[in-house]
Design a protein around this motif. Structure first.
Motif, PDB file in Angstrom:
ATOM      1  N   SER A  63      40.781  49.011  54.964  1.00 39.81           N
ATOM      2  CA  SER A  63      39.508  48.637  55.564  1.00 39.81           C
ATOM      3  C   SER A  63      39.733  47.788  56.811  1.00 39.81           C
ATOM      4  N   SER A  64      38.930  48.020  57.817  1.00 39.73           N
ATOM      5  CA  SER A  64      39.059  47.245  59.054  1.00 39.73           C
ATOM      6  C   SER A  64      38.145  46.020  59.027  1.00 39.73           C
ATOM      7  N   ARG A  65      37.501  45.775  57.909  1.00 36.01           N
ATOM      8  CA  ARG A  65      36.595  44.633  57.770  1.00 36.01           C
ATOM      9  C   ARG A  65      37.352  43.325  57.990  1.00 36.01           C
ATOM     10  N   GLN A  66      36.849  42.496  58.847  1.00 38.29           N
ATOM     11  CA  GLN A  66      37.462  41.199  59.110  1.00 38.29           C
ATOM     12  C   GLN A  66      36.889  40.164  58.152  1.00 38.29           C
ATOM     13  N   PHE A  67      37.764  39.428  57.507  1.00 38.06           N
ATOM     14  CA  PHE A  67      37.324  38.408  56.564  1.00 38.06           C
ATOM     15  C   PHE A  67      37.347  37.048  57.247  1.00 38.06           C
ATOM     16  N   THR A  68      36.172  36.432  57.332  1.00 33.90           N
ATOM     17  CA  THR A  68      36.132  35.070  57.864  1.00 33.90           C
ATOM     18  C   THR A  68      36.163  34.082  56.708  1.00 33.90           C
ATOM     19  N   GLN A  69      35.738  34.526  55.539  1.00 37.24           N
ATOM     20  CA  GLN A  69      35.780  33.736  54.316  1.00 37.24           C
ATOM     21  C   GLN A  69      36.344  34.611  53.212  1.00 37.24           C
ATOM     22  N   CYS A  70      37.116  34.036  52.343  1.00 33.34           N
ATOM     23  CA  CYS A  70      37.647  34.775  51.193  1.00 33.34           C
ATOM     24  C   CYS A  70      37.275  34.054  49.918  1.00 33.34           C
ATOM     25  N   ARG A  71      36.992  34.841  48.902  1.00 34.65           N
ATOM     26  CA  ARG A  71      36.908  34.276  47.558  1.00 34.65           C
ATOM     27  C   ARG A  71      38.317  34.325  46.994  1.00 34.65           C
ATOM     28  N   ASN A  72      38.595  33.421  46.078  1.00 36.03           N
ATOM     29  CA  ASN A  72      39.914  33.451  45.447  1.00 36.03           C
ATOM     30  C   ASN A  72      39.790  33.097  43.972  1.00 36.03           C
ATOM     31  N   SER A  73      40.906  33.229  43.279  1.00 37.07           N
ATOM     32  CA  SER A  73      40.894  33.039  41.826  1.00 37.07           C
ATOM     33  C   SER A  73      40.730  31.585  41.395  1.00 37.07           C
ATOM     34  N   ILE A  74      40.792  30.652  42.284  1.00 38.44           N
ATOM     35  CA  ILE A  74      40.481  29.230  42.114  1.00 38.44           C
ATOM     36  C   ILE A  74      41.320  28.514  41.045  1.00 38.44           C
ATOM     37  N   GLN A  75      41.404  29.062  39.844  1.00 38.42           N
ATOM     38  CA  GLN A  75      41.894  28.299  38.704  1.00 38.42           C
ATOM     39  C   GLN A  75      43.390  28.013  38.662  1.00 38.42           C
ATOM     40  N   LYS A  77      47.074  26.695  38.948  1.00 36.78           N
ATOM     41  CA  LYS A  77      47.639  25.383  39.253  1.00 36.78           C
ATOM     42  C   LYS A  77      48.545  25.465  40.487  1.00 36.78           C
ATOM     43  N   THR A  78      49.379  26.504  40.525  1.00 35.05           N
ATOM     44  CA  THR A  78      50.294  26.664  41.652  1.00 35.05           C
ATOM     45  C   THR A  78      50.014  27.924  42.461  1.00 35.05           C
ATOM     46  N   LEU A  79      49.521  28.989  41.815  1.00 32.12           N
ATOM     47  CA  LEU A  79      49.267  30.253  42.506  1.00 32.12           C
ATOM     48  C   LEU A  79      47.786  30.567  42.569  1.00 32.12           C
ATOM     49  N   LEU A  80      47.393  31.307  43.607  1.00 38.38           N
ATOM     50  CA  LEU A  80      46.020  31.792  43.771  1.00 38.38           C
ATOM     51  C   LEU A  80      46.077  33.236  44.246  1.00 38.38           C
ATOM     52  N   THR A  81      45.042  33.982  43.960  1.00 35.51           N
ATOM     53  CA  THR A  81      44.901  35.341  44.488  1.00 35.51           C
ATOM     54  C   THR A  81      43.598  35.391  45.265  1.00 35.51           C
ATOM     55  N   ASP A  82      43.656  35.916  46.500  1.00 39.42           N
ATOM     56  CA  ASP A  82      42.408  36.055  47.258  1.00 39.42           C
ATOM     57  C   ASP A  82      41.873  37.475  47.095  1.00 39.42           C
ATOM     58  N   ILE A 122      51.271  36.607  34.212  1.00 43.74           N
ATOM     59  CA  ILE A 122      50.650  35.628  35.103  1.00 43.74           C
ATOM     60  C   ILE A 122      49.316  36.180  35.596  1.00 43.74           C
ATOM     61  N   TYR A 123      48.266  35.401  35.391  1.00 43.11           N
ATOM     62  CA  TYR A 123      46.906  35.834  35.711  1.00 43.11           C
ATOM     63  C   TYR A 123      46.770  36.275  37.169  1.00 43.11           C
ATOM     64  N   GLU A 124      47.285  35.488  38.091  1.00 40.87           N
ATOM     65  CA  GLU A 124      47.134  35.806  39.518  1.00 40.87           C
ATOM     66  C   GLU A 124      47.806  37.123  39.883  1.00 40.87           C
ATOM     67  N   TYR A 125      48.955  37.433  39.281  1.00 43.09           N
ATOM     68  CA  TYR A 125      49.609  38.719  39.530  1.00 43.09           C
ATOM     69  C   TYR A 125      48.796  39.867  38.928  1.00 43.09           C
ATOM     70  N   CYS A 168      41.081  40.740  33.989  1.00 46.30           N
ATOM     71  CA  CYS A 168      42.364  40.090  33.729  1.00 46.30           C
ATOM     72  C   CYS A 168      42.258  38.861  32.833  1.00 46.30           C
ATOM     73  N   ARG A 169      41.068  38.346  32.657  1.00 45.85           N
ATOM     74  CA  ARG A 169      40.936  37.206  31.747  1.00 45.85           C
ATOM     75  C   ARG A 169      41.304  37.659  30.336  1.00 45.85           C
ATOM     76  N   THR A 170      41.867  36.758  29.561  1.00 50.01           N
ATOM     77  CA  THR A 170      42.199  37.145  28.194  1.00 50.01           C
ATOM     78  C   THR A 170      40.895  37.390  27.439  1.00 50.01           C
ATOM     79  N   SER A 171      40.940  38.330  26.529  1.00 50.25           N
ATOM     80  CA  SER A 171      39.744  38.691  25.775  1.00 50.25           C
ATOM     81  C   SER A 171      40.116  38.877  24.313  1.00 50.25           C
TER      82      SER A 171
END
Length: 200
Positions: A63-75, A77-82, A122-125, A168-171
């Motif tokens: 996609s050629s969509r330009q991201f000015t803001q990203c959501r991420n996985s937030i939670q 401790k050391t890693l995040l996924t956008d 690992i959740y982020e992966y 990806c959350r545990t269920s």
């Protein structure tokens, strides 16, 4: 008090108590079995042309969509996924919420700790791997097979990123006996099947 003791010693009273207890046990067991059968029925595919109207939008990888803001996985401790599928260390997160793609720790669509069945340690992966464009058919199959019991959970999901976060959350599929993980090393799953059951 003495009258109650004498009454309880009589065999016919004990027989009545036993009979009522047996009736209660049998009706409870049958009701539980009916609930189990009803829940299983909900989880079965109704028919191939019955499709749930999902709102999920998948982002095409190129996609050629330009991201000015990203959501991420937030939670993490050391890693995040956008939402672009990049995994980075927390220190490499930009102010707009996106991972700094030039940072050495940033990798896109990384499946580093994931098994072939789509379960990761690992959740982020898990989220990043799930965001790969080639995972779209797998996720669409999951959405179309999802029972109406899960519809409330997944109709709140609006796009590919939110679906991967939720998936990806545990269920309950990740646990056995309601208190231990089926596979403690790979408990975050985006795949169609639950984690493999490890021997105790």
């Amino acid at each position: 008090m003495m009258v109650l003791r004498r009454l309880l010693r009589k065999r016919w009273v004990l027989g009545v108590v036993f009979g009522l207890s047996l009736i209660y046990f049998l009706t409870s067991t049958l009701k539980q079995e009916e609930r189990t059968i009803r829940d299983r029925t909900l989880l079965e595919v109704r028919d191939s042309d019955h499709r749930i109207p999902w709102k999920v939008r998948f982002n095409l990888g190129n996609s050629s969509r330009q991201f000015t803001q990203c959501r991420n996985s937030i939670q993490g401790k050391t890693l995040l996924t956008d939402e672009l599928g990049y995994v980075c260390e927390r220190k490499d997160l930009l102010v707009n919420g996106c991972c700094n793609v030039n940072a050495p720790s940033s990798r896109q669509y990384i499946c580093k700790s994931c098994l072939a069945n789509g379960c990761c340690s690992i959740y982020e992966y898990c989220v990043s791997c799930c965001l790969q464009p080639d995972k779209q058919p797998l996720l669409e199959r999951f959405l179309n097979r999802a029972a109406e019991g899960f519809q409330n959970l997944f109709t709140a999901v609006e796009d590919h990123f939110e679906l991967c976060l939720a998936k990806c959350r545990t269920s309950s599929q990740s646990v056995q006996h309601e208190n231990t993980y089926r596979n403690p090393q790979a408990k975050y799953c985006y795949g169609e099947s639950p984690p493999e059951l490890l021997p105790v």
